[in-house]
Design a protein around this motif. Structure first.
Motif: not given
Length: 173
Positions: A143-145, A169, A171
Motif C-alpha cells: 500500500n502507500t506505506e 509511490g 501500489i
C-alpha cells in the motif's frame, strides 16, 4: 476583412499553443517505455542466477567490470538494448546484464536496522520475525506505506521506507 483574418490567425496560434502544452504535460506524465520490452523504465527486477557478469557495454565483447553473486538480489533496469539490460543495485553500481540472468519476480533488500515483520500493516501489530539489514525478501502486496514480504519461512508486513526494490509511490495488489 483584415480584422477577421487577424482574429483567425490569433485563434489558430492560441490553439497550437494549447495543443503543445497538453502534449508536453502528457509526455511528462507518461512513463518511459523500454525500446525492446515496452515495459516501464526504470523498473525493478531480480537476479535469476546465483552469479551474473556485469559488463561495461551491451555485448559479450565488452569487458566484465564485476560479477553479481547473490541470487534474487533486487536490481533496477534503467535501459535496454537488444537482449541486454542496464541495471543498477542499491548503491547505484551496475552495468549491462543479459536478459536471461534477470527475473520479473520482485524482491526487496531490507535496509532498516532490525526491521520487525508485522502480521498487519500497522505500527502496533504483533511481530512475526525481525529482519536484519541485507535480508532479501520476496515482495507481495504494497500500500502507500507498507509492503507484504516473505523471507526465511516468515510472512508479514514491513514499512516501505526501509526497503530497496520498491518505488515510494508504488501500489501492488
Amino acid at each position: 476583412m483584415h480584422v477577421l483574418v487577424q482574429w483567425f490567425r490569433t485563434t489558430r496560434l492560441l490553439a497550437c499553443v494549447i495543443l503543445l502544452a497538453a502534449t508536453v504535460t502528457q509526455a511528462q506524465q507518461a512513463p518511459t517505455l523500454g525500446p525492446e520490452t515496452h515495459l516501464p523504465l526504470p523498473r525493478y527486477v531480480s537476479l535469476k542466477a546465483s552469479e551474473a557478469n556485469v559488463r561495461r557495454g551491451p555485448s559479450l565483447s565488452h569487458r566484465i567490470d564485476w560479477v553479481f553473486q547473490r541470487r534474487n538480489m533486487p536490481l533496477q533496469v534503467i535501459a535496454e538494448y537488444g537482449h541486454w539490460r542496464r541495471v543498477i543495485d542499491r548503491d547505484g553500481q551496475g552495468g549491462w546484464i543479459h536478459y536471461t540472468m534477470l527475473s520479473g519476480a520482485r524482491t526487496v533488500l531490507v535496509e532498516g536496522q532490525n526491521t520487525p515483520l508485522r502480521i498487519r500493516p500497522e505500527d502496533d501489530a504483533l511481530e512475526n520475525a525481525v529482519l536484519e539489514p541485507g535480508v532479501i525478501a520476496r515482495l507481495g502486496d504494497c500500500n502507500t506505506e507498507w509492503c507484504q514480504l516473505t523471507a526465511g519461512g516468515y510472512r508479514g508486513w514491513a514499512p516501505k521506507s526501509v526497503l530497496w526494490g520498491v518505488a515510494a509511490g508504488e501500489i501492488r495488489e
